[in-house]
Design a protein around this motif. Structure first.
Motif, PDB file in Angstrom:
ATOM      1  N   LYS A   1       0.929  -1.393   0.110  1.00  0.00           N
ATOM      2  CA  LYS A   1      -0.075  -0.432   0.116  1.00  0.00           C
ATOM      3  C   LYS A   1       0.787   1.378  -0.670  1.00  0.00           C
ATOM      4  CE  LYS A   1      -4.351  -2.375   1.364  1.00  0.00           C
ATOM      5  NZ  LYS A   1      -3.411  -3.781   0.642  1.00  0.00           N
ATOM      6  N   PRO A   2       0.104   2.475  -0.627  1.00  0.00           N
ATOM      7  CA  PRO A   2       1.054   4.036  -0.233  1.00  0.00           C
ATOM      8  C   PRO A   2       1.989   4.149   0.631  1.00  0.00           C
ATOM      9  CG  PRO A   2      -1.043   3.509  -1.477  1.00  0.00           C
ATOM     10  CD  PRO A   2      -1.123   2.306  -0.949  1.00  0.00           C
ATOM     11  N   HIS A   3       0.835   3.585   2.043  1.00  0.00           N
ATOM     12  CA  HIS A   3       2.217   4.228   3.683  1.00  0.00           C
ATOM     13  C   HIS A   3       2.734   3.114   3.396  1.00  0.00           C
ATOM     14  CE1 HIS A   3      -1.039   0.586   5.186  1.00  0.00           C
ATOM     15  NE2 HIS A   3      -0.055   0.829   5.802  1.00  0.00           N
ATOM     16  N   GLU A   4       3.012   1.614   3.085  1.00  0.00           N
ATOM     17  CA  GLU A   4       3.913   0.751   3.100  1.00  0.00           C
ATOM     18  C   GLU A   4       5.530   1.273   2.728  1.00  0.00           C
ATOM     19  OE1 GLU A   4       1.064  -2.529   4.102  1.00  0.00           O
ATOM     20  OE2 GLU A   4       1.741  -3.303   2.581  1.00  0.00           O
ATOM     21  N   ILE A   5       4.548   1.447   1.424  1.00  0.00           N
ATOM     22  CA  ILE A   5       6.233   2.069   0.619  1.00  0.00           C
ATOM     23  C   ILE A   5       6.402   3.129   1.080  1.00  0.00           C
ATOM     24  CG2 ILE A   5       6.507   2.942  -1.433  1.00  0.00           C
ATOM     25  CD1 ILE A   5       4.511   1.347  -2.931  1.00  0.00           C
TER      26      ILE A   5
ATOM     27  N   ALA B   1       9.738  -3.209  10.227  1.00  0.00           N
ATOM     28  CA  ALA B   1       9.125  -3.064  11.642  1.00  0.00           C
ATOM     29  C   ALA B   1       7.631  -2.471  12.491  1.00  0.00           C
ATOM     30  CB  ALA B   1       9.939  -2.179  13.144  1.00  0.00           C
ATOM     31  N   ASN B   2       7.050  -1.571  10.931  1.00  0.00           N
ATOM     32  CA  ASN B   2       5.630  -0.818  11.306  1.00  0.00           C
ATOM     33  C   ASN B   2       4.820  -1.447  10.269  1.00  0.00           C
ATOM     34  OD1 ASN B   2       6.697   1.533  12.968  1.00  0.00           O
ATOM     35  ND2 ASN B   2       8.347   1.595  11.556  1.00  0.00           N
ATOM     36  N   ILE B   3       4.895  -2.142   9.878  1.00  0.00           N
ATOM     37  CA  ILE B   3       3.682  -3.281   9.195  1.00  0.00           C
ATOM     38  C   ILE B   3       2.880  -4.312   9.675  1.00  0.00           C
ATOM     39  CG2 ILE B   3       2.827  -4.451   6.789  1.00  0.00           C
ATOM     40  CD1 ILE B   3       5.020  -3.046   5.185  1.00  0.00           C
ATOM     41  N   ASP B   4       1.433  -4.680   9.754  1.00  0.00           N
ATOM     42  CA  ASP B   4       1.088  -5.396  10.727  1.00  0.00           C
ATOM     43  C   ASP B   4       1.020  -6.524   9.741  1.00  0.00           C
ATOM     44  OD1 ASP B   4      -0.274  -6.042  12.729  1.00  0.00           O
ATOM     45  OD2 ASP B   4      -2.332  -6.482  11.956  1.00  0.00           O
ATOM     46  N   LYS B   5       1.909  -7.542  10.579  1.00  0.00           N
ATOM     47  CA  LYS B   5       1.597  -8.656   9.757  1.00  0.00           C
ATOM     48  C   LYS B   5       2.215  -8.695   8.479  1.00  0.00           C
ATOM     49  CE  LYS B   5      -2.199 -11.464  11.435  1.00  0.00           C
ATOM     50  NZ  LYS B   5      -2.728 -12.210  11.595  1.00  0.00           N
TER      51      LYS B   5
ATOM     52  N   MET C   1       1.607 -15.937  16.298  1.00  0.00           N
ATOM     53  CA  MET C   1       2.197 -15.600  17.647  1.00  0.00           C
ATOM     54  C   MET C   1       3.934 -16.083  17.306  1.00  0.00           C
ATOM     55  SD  MET C   1       0.266 -16.474  20.468  1.00  0.00           S
ATOM     56  CE  MET C   1       0.644 -15.516  21.988  1.00  0.00           C
ATOM     57  N   VAL C   2       4.110 -17.338  15.822  1.00  0.00           N
ATOM     58  CA  VAL C   2       5.838 -17.721  15.965  1.00  0.00           C
ATOM     59  C   VAL C   2       5.990 -16.796  15.016  1.00  0.00           C
ATOM     60  CG1 VAL C   2       6.434 -19.739  15.217  1.00  0.00           C
ATOM     61  CG2 VAL C   2       4.763 -20.306  16.894  1.00  0.00           C
ATOM     62  N   GLU C   3       5.044 -16.426  13.708  1.00  0.00           N
ATOM     63  CA  GLU C   3       6.174 -15.189  12.685  1.00  0.00           C
ATOM     64  C   GLU C   3       5.861 -14.327  13.449  1.00  0.00           C
ATOM     65  OE1 GLU C   3       4.664 -16.556   8.720  1.00  0.00           O
ATOM     66  OE2 GLU C   3       3.082 -17.688   9.721  1.00  0.00           O
ATOM     67  N   THR C   4       5.476 -13.367  14.122  1.00  0.00           N
ATOM     68  CA  THR C   4       5.404 -12.047  14.756  1.00  0.00           C
ATOM     69  C   THR C   4       7.141 -12.433  15.765  1.00  0.00           C
ATOM     70  OG1 THR C   4       3.500 -12.055  14.838  1.00  0.00           O
ATOM     71  CG2 THR C   4       4.770 -10.688  16.373  1.00  0.00           C
ATOM     72  N   LYS C   5       7.224 -13.845  16.873  1.00  0.00           N
ATOM     73  CA  LYS C   5       8.587 -13.407  17.028  1.00  0.00           C
ATOM     74  C   LYS C   5       9.600 -13.464  16.004  1.00  0.00           C
ATOM     75  CE  LYS C   5       7.076 -14.912  21.742  1.00  0.00           C
ATOM     76  NZ  LYS C   5       8.551 -16.049  22.351  1.00  0.00           N
ATOM     77  N   PHE C   6       9.533 -14.605  15.177  1.00  0.00           N
ATOM     78  CA  PHE C   6      10.068 -14.675  14.340  1.00  0.00           C
ATOM     79  C   PHE C   6      11.445 -13.538  13.433  1.00  0.00           C
ATOM     80  CE2 PHE C   6      12.522 -16.342  10.353  1.00  0.00           C
ATOM     81  CZ  PHE C   6      14.149 -17.296  10.230  1.00  0.00           C
TER      82      PHE C   6
END
Length: 190
Positions: A42-46, A56-60, A168-173
Motif C-alpha cells: 500500500k502507499p503508506h507501506e511504500i 518493524a511497522n507493517i502489521d503481519k 504468534m510464532v511468526e511475529t516472534k520470528f
C-alpha cells in the motif's frame, strides 16, 4: 402436455443451476484477485520502506509483498532495496517454516512418551528431511534459527487455535529475522 411441462421445468432447473454455478465461480475468482491485491504494498507501506522502517511497522509483514521492490534511486540505493527484499522474502519463507516446526514440536509433545520422536531429530531438522548442507546458506542460517525458535516456542500452540499460534510464532520470528544484518545477504549475493 405433461411431458412438455416436465421437460420445460427440467431445462429451467438446469439453467438456474448453471447460472448459480457460474456466479459462484466468478465470486471465487474475485476473491482470489482481491487476495492478490491485498498482498501488494500500500502507499503508506511504500513510504515506510522509503524511511527504512517497513519491517518493524507493517502489521503481519509476512503476509505482504516486499515494499522495497517499489522503490528506485541511485545504484547504491537500489542495491540496498534489493538486499532488503531478499531478507524480507527469506524471512517470510523461514517464518512459515518456524510456524510449521513449532507446531510439529507441539504435536510431538502431545504424543505418549513411547510414541514421541526423539527431540534430536527435530533439533537437527532430519524429521523435516533437512540435511546439514541445507544450513550452509543465509536461508539455512534462518532455517537453523527457525528450528531453535520452534523448540523454544512450541508451547504457543497450547490452548490456542493453529492460526493464532502460527501468527504468534511468526511475529516472534519476524522480530528476530528482520533485524538480521544485510551484510549476510550482501556476502551471499555478491
Amino acid at each position: 402436455m405433461r411431458f412438455r411441462t416436465r421437460l420445460f421445468q427440467a431445462k429451467l432447473l438446469l439453467c438456474v443451476s448453471l447460472l448459480s454455478a457460474a456466479s459462484i465461480s466468478i465470486a471465487e475468482e474475485k476473491t482470489g484477485y482481491d487476495l492478490l491485491l491485498e498482498m501488494l504494498p500500500k502507499p503508506h507501506e511504500i513510504e515506510l520502506a522509503r524511511k527504512g522502517v517497513a519491517e518493524a511497522n507493517i502489521d503481519k509483514p509476512w503476509e505482504r509483498a516486499c515494499p522495497y521492490s517499489e522503490l528506485s534511486g541511485t545504484a547504491e540505493d537500489e542495491d540496498e532495496y534489493f538486499f532488503r527484499c531478499q531478507r524480507w522474502n527469506d524471512c517470510v519463507s523461514a517464518g512459515a517454516s518456524a510456524s510449521i516446526y513449532s507446531e510439529a514440536f507441539f504435536q510431538n509433545h502431545l504424543r505418549q512418551p513411547n510414541d514421541q520422536v526423539p527431540w534430536e531429530y527435530y533439533r537437527d531438522g532430519s524429521i523435516f528431511l533437512l540435511e546439514p548442507s541445507d544450513f550452509e546458506t543465509v536461508s539455512g542460517h534462518l532455517r537453523q534459527y527457525a528450528l531453535k525458535s520452534a523448540e523454544e516456542n512450541w508451547r504457543l500452540f497450547e490452548g490456542r487455535d493453529a492460526a493464532t499460534a502460527s501468527d504468534m510464532v511468526e511475529t516472534k520470528f519476524w522480530q528476530w529475522c528482520s533485524a538480521e544484518p544485510l551484510t549476510l545477504w550482501k556476502a551471499e549475493y555478491q
